[in-house]
Design a protein around this motif. Structure first.
Motif, PDB file in Angstrom:
ATOM      1  N   VAL A  78       0.863  -1.177   0.000  1.00  0.00           N
ATOM      2  CA  VAL A  78       0.000   0.000   0.000  1.00  0.00           C
ATOM      3  C   VAL A  78       0.900   1.228   0.000  1.00  0.00           C
ATOM      4  N   GLY A  79       0.745   2.081  -0.999  1.00  0.00           N
ATOM      5  CA  GLY A  79       1.465   3.350  -0.947  1.00  0.00           C
ATOM      6  C   GLY A  79       2.472   3.558  -2.039  1.00  0.00           C
ATOM      7  N   ALA A  80       3.673   3.960  -1.637  1.00  0.00           N
ATOM      8  CA  ALA A  80       4.646   4.556  -2.557  1.00  0.00           C
ATOM      9  C   ALA A  80       5.106   3.625  -3.664  1.00  0.00           C
ATOM     10  N   ASN A  91      -4.302  10.351   0.962  1.00  0.00           N
ATOM     11  CA  ASN A  91      -4.602   9.593   2.167  1.00  0.00           C
ATOM     12  C   ASN A  91      -4.732   8.104   1.857  1.00  0.00           C
ATOM     13  N   ILE A  92      -4.427   7.298   2.866  1.00  0.00           N
ATOM     14  CA  ILE A  92      -4.648   5.855   2.769  1.00  0.00           C
ATOM     15  C   ILE A  92      -6.038   5.583   3.315  1.00  0.00           C
ATOM     16  N   SER A  93      -6.928   5.147   2.468  1.00  0.00           N
ATOM     17  CA  SER A  93      -8.334   5.042   2.841  1.00  0.00           C
ATOM     18  C   SER A  93      -8.618   3.753   3.602  1.00  0.00           C
ATOM     19  N   ALA A 117       2.616  -7.669   4.526  1.00  0.00           N
ATOM     20  CA  ALA A 117       1.958  -6.450   4.047  1.00  0.00           C
ATOM     21  C   ALA A 117       2.833  -5.251   4.398  1.00  0.00           C
ATOM     22  N   VAL A 118       2.933  -4.328   3.459  1.00  0.00           N
ATOM     23  CA  VAL A 118       3.735  -3.120   3.664  1.00  0.00           C
ATOM     24  C   VAL A 118       2.853  -1.904   3.418  1.00  0.00           C
ATOM     25  N   ILE A 119       2.823  -1.016   4.392  1.00  0.00           N
ATOM     26  CA  ILE A 119       2.109   0.259   4.242  1.00  0.00           C
ATOM     27  C   ILE A 119       3.158   1.366   4.227  1.00  0.00           C
ATOM     28  N   PHE A 120       3.451   1.869   3.037  1.00  0.00           N
ATOM     29  CA  PHE A 120       4.423   2.947   2.902  1.00  0.00           C
ATOM     30  C   PHE A 120       3.795   4.274   3.332  1.00  0.00           C
ATOM     31  N   ASP A 121       4.609   5.101   3.994  1.00  0.00           N
ATOM     32  CA  ASP A 121       4.133   6.419   4.452  1.00  0.00           C
ATOM     33  C   ASP A 121       2.832   6.266   5.245  1.00  0.00           C
ATOM     34  N   GLU A 143       1.370 -16.301  11.099  1.00  0.00           N
ATOM     35  CA  GLU A 143       2.368 -16.260  10.017  1.00  0.00           C
ATOM     36  C   GLU A 143       2.213 -15.018   9.147  1.00  0.00           C
ATOM     37  N   SER A 144       2.028 -13.887   9.807  1.00  0.00           N
ATOM     38  CA  SER A 144       1.872 -12.636   9.065  1.00  0.00           C
ATOM     39  C   SER A 144       2.768 -11.555   9.657  1.00  0.00           C
ATOM     40  N   ILE A 145       3.182 -10.638   8.826  1.00  0.00           N
ATOM     41  CA  ILE A 145       3.968  -9.492   9.261  1.00  0.00           C
ATOM     42  C   ILE A 145       3.456  -8.254   8.535  1.00  0.00           C
ATOM     43  N   ILE A 146       3.208  -7.207   9.296  1.00  0.00           N
ATOM     44  CA  ILE A 146       2.818  -5.922   8.725  1.00  0.00           C
ATOM     45  C   ILE A 146       3.957  -4.939   8.982  1.00  0.00           C
ATOM     46  N   ILE A 147       4.446  -4.331   7.909  1.00  0.00           N
ATOM     47  CA  ILE A 147       5.527  -3.348   8.020  1.00  0.00           C
ATOM     48  C   ILE A 147       4.975  -1.980   7.640  1.00  0.00           C
TER      49      ILE A 147
END
Length: 321
Positions: A78-80, A91-93, A117-121, A143-147
């Protein structure tokens, strides 16, 4: 592995014991510090089936190939790095976070694999999307990672930060920056490094502006003899605040040379700045700095940039006696 030299400590901190990785990471630091580069390398390493302590990722397995083609089924960006289709604002909705929830409901494509999952900015999340993410963090899927990456940690909800491991990133020191430019065969850019706060990535990303910088600096060198007819419309191509910031640093350099006989931002212009400093009236120079500070407050507003720049250079010429 494409880890920047000044981030090797961050990598060791994160991957020394991969089994103890938390469900959520917040990577924070200055803009252009290379966090996104680090995040992509970490994501690829986490999904590579051949990842081990001695080899970050193999670069040959199906997972690595999928990652490189931006089609890995266990990666959600998600994002950049991936343009969010259907979004019209910065905005991230909440809809994107709902998509993220659905993504985590699917099992990994390989046994004992991780979904990343990666959420940039991430500071671009509004309150609704932040609360939706918080619900995922409160009951993290197995077994999940959110960055999450951010250059403004203060804008993340305290409850999100409390459920994540925070890892701080910094810009390189001056020696590391010089070494990086040397490895990149860009030693000729060293004179500009302080202009970019010692950040070689920001310097390299802005390489298209070097001819423009040289042109503006050449005009500023004229001091009292500066002719406003030399102002080029291209000077505004990066926005009025960018131009004001450059002039502000040049004026500060003259002030620094006047008071201490030292320079910081423009070492390649040492002799010329010293000459300008010797001709500068300190009171007029301080007034000029104040006017620049005042103008910077509304430089992003819809104002007549050309007229304001003419006024700036009228005041600039008055500095010199």
């Amino acid at each position: 592995m494409n880890i920047l030299p000044w981030h090797k400590g961050n990598w060791e901190e994160l991957f020394t014991v991969t089994e103890k990785l938390p469900h959520a990471l917040v990577l924070y630091g200055p803009c252009n510090s290379g966090i996104d580069i680090f995040t992509l390398e970490a994501s690829k390493s986490l999904v590579c089936r051949n990842h081990n302590e001695t080899e970050v990722y193999c670069n040959t397995c199906q997972d690595c190939n999928w990652f490189d083609s931006n089609s890995h089924p266990d990666i959600f960006f998600v994002g950049a790095t991936r343009i969010d289709e259907g979004t019209s604002s910065n905005n991230i909705s909440i809809d994107l976070i709902r998509e993220l929830k659905v993504f985590f409901e699917l099992t990994p494509h390989q046994q004992h694999g991780k979904k990343v999952a990666v959420i940039f900015d991430a500071h671009r999340m509004n309150l609704s999307s932040s609360n939706a993410l918080l619900k995922i963090l409160e009951e993290p899927p197995g077994e999940s990672i959110i960055i999450l990456t951010t250059s403004d940690l203060s804008k993340l909800l305290p409850t999100i930060k409390s459920r994540s491991r925070l890892i701080s990133f910094s810009n390189p020191n001056l020696e590391e920056a010089k070494e990086y430019l040397g490895v990149a065969n860009k030693q000729e850019l060293l004179p500009f490094i302080n202009l970019y706060a010692g950040n070689p990535l920001a310097l390299l990303n802005d390489h298209l502006n070097y001819p423009l910088l040289a042109e503006i600096i050449h005009c500023l060198q004229q001091g009292k003899k500066f002719d406003s007819s030399n102002i080029n419309p291209n000077w505004f191509v990066n926005g009025f605040p960018w131009l004001i910031n450059l002039i502000q640093k040049w004026a500060y350099e003259i002030l620094l040379s006047k008071l201490t006989h030292q320079q910081f931002y423009f070492p390649a212009e040492q002799s010329k700045i010293a000459d300008l400093a010797s001709m500068a009236n300190i009171s007029n120079l301080l007034r000029f700095q104040k006017k620049l500070n005042d103008l910077k407050l509304y430089a992003s507003s819809p104002i007549n940039k050309e007229i304001n720049l003419d006024i700036i250079f009228i005041d600039y010429r008055k500095i010199f006696i």
